[in-house]
Each structure stands twice: as C-alpha cells, then as structure tokens.
Scaffold this motif. Structure first.
Motif, PDB file in Angstrom:
ATOM      1  N   LEU A 143      -5.647   5.252  -6.093  1.00 40.43           N
ATOM      2  CA  LEU A 143      -4.652   6.106  -5.437  1.00 40.43           C
ATOM      3  C   LEU A 143      -5.280   6.846  -4.263  1.00 40.43           C
ATOM      4  O   LEU A 143      -6.468   7.164  -4.272  1.00 40.43           O
ATOM      5  CB  LEU A 143      -4.090   7.122  -6.436  1.00 40.43           C
ATOM      6  CG  LEU A 143      -3.363   6.574  -7.659  1.00 40.43           C
ATOM      7  CD1 LEU A 143      -2.834   7.726  -8.516  1.00 40.43           C
ATOM      8  CD2 LEU A 143      -2.222   5.642  -7.261  1.00 40.43           C
ATOM      9  N   ARG A 144      -4.461   7.140  -3.283  1.00 43.33           N
ATOM     10  CA  ARG A 144      -4.926   7.957  -2.173  1.00 43.33           C
ATOM     11  C   ARG A 144      -5.299   9.343  -2.687  1.00 43.33           C
ATOM     12  O   ARG A 144      -4.699   9.837  -3.652  1.00 43.33           O
ATOM     13  CB  ARG A 144      -3.837   8.059  -1.097  1.00 43.33           C
ATOM     14  CG  ARG A 144      -3.518   6.723  -0.428  1.00 43.33           C
ATOM     15  CD  ARG A 144      -2.398   6.867   0.582  1.00 43.33           C
ATOM     16  NE  ARG A 144      -2.049   5.579   1.169  1.00 43.33           N
ATOM     17  CZ  ARG A 144      -2.639   5.046   2.232  1.00 43.33           C
ATOM     18  NH1 ARG A 144      -3.617   5.716   2.831  1.00 43.33           N
ATOM     19  NH2 ARG A 144      -2.251   3.877   2.712  1.00 43.33           N
ATOM     20  N   TRP A 184       8.788  -0.231  -6.086  1.00 46.88           N
ATOM     21  CA  TRP A 184       7.335  -0.277  -5.953  1.00 46.88           C
ATOM     22  C   TRP A 184       6.924  -0.802  -4.584  1.00 46.88           C
ATOM     23  O   TRP A 184       5.905  -0.371  -4.019  1.00 46.88           O
ATOM     24  CB  TRP A 184       6.739  -1.153  -7.051  1.00 46.88           C
ATOM     25  CG  TRP A 184       6.626  -0.471  -8.378  1.00 46.88           C
ATOM     26  CD1 TRP A 184       7.350  -0.735  -9.508  1.00 46.88           C
ATOM     27  CD2 TRP A 184       5.736   0.590  -8.715  1.00 46.88           C
ATOM     28  NE1 TRP A 184       6.971   0.102 -10.522  1.00 46.88           N
ATOM     29  CE2 TRP A 184       5.983   0.924 -10.076  1.00 46.88           C
ATOM     30  CE3 TRP A 184       4.769   1.298  -8.018  1.00 46.88           C
ATOM     31  CZ2 TRP A 184       5.284   1.928 -10.739  1.00 46.88           C
ATOM     32  CZ3 TRP A 184       4.068   2.301  -8.670  1.00 46.88           C
ATOM     33  CH2 TRP A 184       4.320   2.607 -10.019  1.00 46.88           C
ATOM     34  N   GLY A 185       7.702  -1.741  -4.042  1.00 47.87           N
ATOM     35  CA  GLY A 185       7.382  -2.273  -2.731  1.00 47.87           C
ATOM     36  C   GLY A 185       7.351  -1.189  -1.660  1.00 47.87           C
ATOM     37  O   GLY A 185       6.513  -1.223  -0.747  1.00 47.87           O
ATOM     38  N   PHE A 186       8.236  -0.210  -1.779  1.00 47.26           N
ATOM     39  CA  PHE A 186       8.244   0.911  -0.837  1.00 47.26           C
ATOM     40  C   PHE A 186       7.145   1.927  -1.152  1.00 47.26           C
ATOM     41  O   PHE A 186       6.514   2.481  -0.252  1.00 47.26           O
ATOM     42  CB  PHE A 186       9.601   1.624  -0.868  1.00 47.26           C
ATOM     43  CG  PHE A 186      10.695   0.882  -0.160  1.00 47.26           C
ATOM     44  CD1 PHE A 186      10.674   0.720   1.220  1.00 47.26           C
ATOM     45  CD2 PHE A 186      11.744   0.327  -0.868  1.00 47.26           C
ATOM     46  CE1 PHE A 186      11.678   0.033   1.892  1.00 47.26           C
ATOM     47  CE2 PHE A 186      12.757  -0.368  -0.216  1.00 47.26           C
ATOM     48  CZ  PHE A 186      12.727  -0.515   1.163  1.00 47.26           C
ATOM     49  N   LEU A 187       6.910   2.174  -2.443  1.00 46.98           N
ATOM     50  CA  LEU A 187       6.002   3.244  -2.842  1.00 46.98           C
ATOM     51  C   LEU A 187       4.522   2.889  -2.712  1.00 46.98           C
ATOM     52  O   LEU A 187       3.712   3.723  -2.284  1.00 46.98           O
ATOM     53  CB  LEU A 187       6.275   3.658  -4.296  1.00 46.98           C
ATOM     54  CG  LEU A 187       7.402   4.646  -4.546  1.00 46.98           C
ATOM     55  CD1 LEU A 187       7.572   4.864  -6.054  1.00 46.98           C
ATOM     56  CD2 LEU A 187       7.113   5.981  -3.861  1.00 46.98           C
ATOM     57  N   VAL A 188       4.179   1.681  -3.112  1.00 45.27           N
ATOM     58  CA  VAL A 188       2.758   1.321  -3.209  1.00 45.27           C
ATOM     59  C   VAL A 188       1.984   1.564  -1.914  1.00 45.27           C
ATOM     60  O   VAL A 188       0.896   2.152  -1.943  1.00 45.27           O
ATOM     61  CB  VAL A 188       2.602  -0.136  -3.702  1.00 45.27           C
ATOM     62  CG1 VAL A 188       1.163  -0.632  -3.512  1.00 45.27           C
ATOM     63  CG2 VAL A 188       2.973  -0.216  -5.175  1.00 45.27           C
ATOM     64  N   PRO A 189       2.480   1.145  -0.733  1.00 47.13           N
ATOM     65  CA  PRO A 189       1.713   1.404   0.493  1.00 47.13           C
ATOM     66  C   PRO A 189       1.516   2.895   0.778  1.00 47.13           C
ATOM     67  O   PRO A 189       0.581   3.269   1.503  1.00 47.13           O
ATOM     68  CB  PRO A 189       2.576   0.753   1.587  1.00 47.13           C
ATOM     69  CG  PRO A 189       3.383  -0.271   0.869  1.00 47.13           C
ATOM     70  CD  PRO A 189       3.690   0.353  -0.461  1.00 47.13           C
ATOM     71  N   GLU A 194      -5.729   0.828   0.475  1.00 49.09           N
ATOM     72  CA  GLU A 194      -5.348  -0.448   1.086  1.00 49.09           C
ATOM     73  C   GLU A 194      -5.680  -1.643   0.195  1.00 49.09           C
ATOM     74  O   GLU A 194      -4.854  -2.541   0.014  1.00 49.09           O
ATOM     75  CB  GLU A 194      -6.044  -0.596   2.440  1.00 49.09           C
ATOM     76  CG  GLU A 194      -5.566  -1.792   3.235  1.00 49.09           C
ATOM     77  CD  GLU A 194      -6.147  -1.819   4.643  1.00 49.09           C
ATOM     78  OE1 GLU A 194      -6.106  -2.893   5.257  1.00 49.09           O
ATOM     79  OE2 GLU A 194      -6.650  -0.768   5.093  1.00 49.09           O
ATOM     80  N   GLU A 195      -6.866  -1.646  -0.394  1.00 48.15           N
ATOM     81  CA  GLU A 195      -7.269  -2.773  -1.245  1.00 48.15           C
ATOM     82  C   GLU A 195      -6.375  -2.867  -2.479  1.00 48.15           C
ATOM     83  O   GLU A 195      -5.930  -3.959  -2.833  1.00 48.15           O
ATOM     84  CB  GLU A 195      -8.729  -2.601  -1.668  1.00 48.15           C
ATOM     85  CG  GLU A 195      -9.224  -3.731  -2.551  1.00 48.15           C
ATOM     86  CD  GLU A 195     -10.660  -3.526  -2.994  1.00 48.15           C
ATOM     87  OE1 GLU A 195     -11.128  -4.307  -3.853  1.00 48.15           O
ATOM     88  OE2 GLU A 195     -11.323  -2.581  -2.514  1.00 48.15           O
ATOM     89  N   CYS A 196      -6.128  -1.723  -3.124  1.00 44.20           N
ATOM     90  CA  CYS A 196      -5.283  -1.714  -4.320  1.00 44.20           C
ATOM     91  C   CYS A 196      -3.854  -2.106  -3.969  1.00 44.20           C
ATOM     92  O   CYS A 196      -3.222  -2.881  -4.690  1.00 44.20           O
ATOM     93  CB  CYS A 196      -5.311  -0.349  -4.973  1.00 44.20           C
ATOM     94  SG  CYS A 196      -4.239  -0.211  -6.415  1.00 44.20           S
ATOM     95  N   ALA A 197      -3.334  -1.562  -2.865  1.00 45.57           N
ATOM     96  CA  ALA A 197      -1.966  -1.849  -2.460  1.00 45.57           C
ATOM     97  C   ALA A 197      -1.772  -3.348  -2.245  1.00 45.57           C
ATOM     98  O   ALA A 197      -0.769  -3.935  -2.674  1.00 45.57           O
ATOM     99  CB  ALA A 197      -1.629  -1.090  -1.188  1.00 45.57           C
ATOM    100  N   SER A 198      -2.737  -3.988  -1.600  1.00 45.57           N
ATOM    101  CA  SER A 198      -2.633  -5.424  -1.335  1.00 45.57           C
ATOM    102  C   SER A 198      -2.558  -6.206  -2.636  1.00 45.57           C
ATOM    103  O   SER A 198      -1.735  -7.123  -2.787  1.00 45.57           O
ATOM    104  CB  SER A 198      -3.833  -5.875  -0.509  1.00 45.57           C
ATOM    105  OG  SER A 198      -3.803  -7.263  -0.322  1.00 45.57           O
ATOM    106  N   ARG A 199      -3.362  -5.826  -3.609  1.00 46.72           N
ATOM    107  CA  ARG A 199      -3.403  -6.520  -4.886  1.00 46.72           C
ATOM    108  C   ARG A 199      -2.101  -6.329  -5.676  1.00 46.72           C
ATOM    109  O   ARG A 199      -1.542  -7.284  -6.230  1.00 46.72           O
ATOM    110  CB  ARG A 199      -4.598  -6.015  -5.695  1.00 46.72           C
ATOM    111  CG  ARG A 199      -4.806  -6.718  -7.026  1.00 46.72           C
ATOM    112  CD  ARG A 199      -6.076  -6.276  -7.701  1.00 46.72           C
ATOM    113  NE  ARG A 199      -6.035  -4.884  -8.110  1.00 46.72           N
ATOM    114  CZ  ARG A 199      -6.718  -3.889  -7.554  1.00 46.72           C
ATOM    115  NH1 ARG A 199      -7.534  -4.159  -6.525  1.00 46.72           N
ATOM    116  NH2 ARG A 199      -6.644  -2.649  -7.983  1.00 46.72           N
TER     117      ARG A 199
END
Length: 204
Positions: A143-144, A184-189, A194-199
């Motif tokens: 998480l950020r 989740w598609g909106f929230l994750v980024p 960045e690495e976690c979001a991509s996965r």
C-alpha cells in the motif's frame, strides 16, 4: 431393526434446517416480511421446534448475519492486498447461489431491528474480515504510505454494500462480481504501489 438417529444429531439437523429456511425467507422477503410461521413452514417443522432452537426471528437473523464470513471459500494461500480483493470477489460470486449470503445482503438495511450492539453490526464484521489482509499489505509495502488500512477497510465494505444494493435493483445482483472487479479497478491504482497494483490488476 431400524436404527434411531442420535438425539444430538437430530437436534443439529433440525437447527440447520431452521437456519437454512430462515435464510431463504429473509432473502426473499426481508426481515419485516419474514415471520416465524413462514420460516417454520419452509423448514417443514412445528413452531415448537423452531422456538426450541431460537427464541425469536431476531435471534435467528443475528445468527445468520454472524455466520456470513465463514461461508466464504478462499484459497489458503491468499494474503495481503490480493487477499482482500479475493475475499470481496468470492463474496460477490458465492452470494448469487448461497441463501445464507443472500440473506445477509437483504438484512443489511434491517440490522437496527436485531443487531447485537455488543458484537457490532455486519459492516464492522466485514471490516474485521478485511483488516488482516490490509494490515499485511501495509507491512509488506503493497500500500502507498498515506493509505490508512482501517479507513480503507471501511470504504471497501461501504462500496461493496452499495454495489450489491444497486446490482439487486438493476440485475437481480447477477452482475455483482463484475461491479466488485470494477470497484477494485478504480481503487487499486490509487492505494497500491506500482508493482503491487500491476500484479493485482492483472488478476481482476
């Protein structure tokens, strides 16, 4: 000679039948529309049998709501942010065919009539389910840094609750899993590194 079913097993089977019937009736007509008579008839039991196990429909509704998290079937390997994602998607998917989860979804707006204030409501219950995954995600650097795990858990529960209510009106909840994936598609980024979001986005 016919062997009689042990009393303890018979009692457990009767209780399970009441819970199943209660879940089906609550899912169909909500808390206000349900009655102990309807539930007893659905279970094919007498009122006496129902009252032996549950003193009221309020107690039955509480048990059904409290049992919700245990209904989810998740891989034992899920953890971190992916664990939170998989939990919500499993809930949205399994809800479509599980009377217990459907009852919980229907009862969410009626909790003032039966909630146990000492144990908390179903919103808090689901927050507690998601928090370990989100705390783990924070500890593992997924998480950020400015993301608060508890605030995020509350947001996710609120968003999922709203999604299932809107999905019920629009499609009878048939598109609920897709709505949760879109959430989740909106929230994750916004919340993940960045690495976690991509996965995680690749798994949706």
């Amino acid at each position: 000679m016919v062997q009689r079913e042990p009393k303890q097993e018979r009692s457990a089977r009767t209780r399970a039948a009441i819970i199943r019937a209660g879940a089906e009736v609550f899912a169909e007509v909500g808390f206000a529309g349900a009655s102990v008579n309807k539930i007893a008839r659905r279970a094919d039991l007498t009122l006496g049998a129902l009252y032996f196990h549950f003193e009221s429909k309020e107690q039955l509704a509480r048990e059904i709501v409290e049992a919700q998290p245990a209904r989810l079937v998740l891989p034992t390997t899920v953890h971190g942010l992916q664990g939170a994602v998989d939990t919500t998607i499993a809930w949205a998917t399994q809800l479509l065919g599980d009377p217990m989860l459907l009852a919980g979804a229907r009862l969410v707006m009626d909790q003032e009539y039966f909630v146990d204030t000492e144990k908390g409501n179903s919103h808090q219950q689901w927050v507690e389910v998601l928090l370990p995954y989100l705390h783990e995600a924070a500890q593992e650097g997924e998480l950020r840094p400015d993301v608060d795990a508890e605030a995020l858990a509350r947001l996710l529960v609120n968003a999922a609750t709203g999604a299932q209510m809107n999905a019920q009106l629009d499609t009878g909840r048939q598109d609920l899993p897709d709505r949760i994936r879109q959430m989740w598609g909106f929230l994750v980024p916004l919340i993940a590194t960045e690495e976690c979001a991509s996965r995680v986005l690749e798994s949706l």
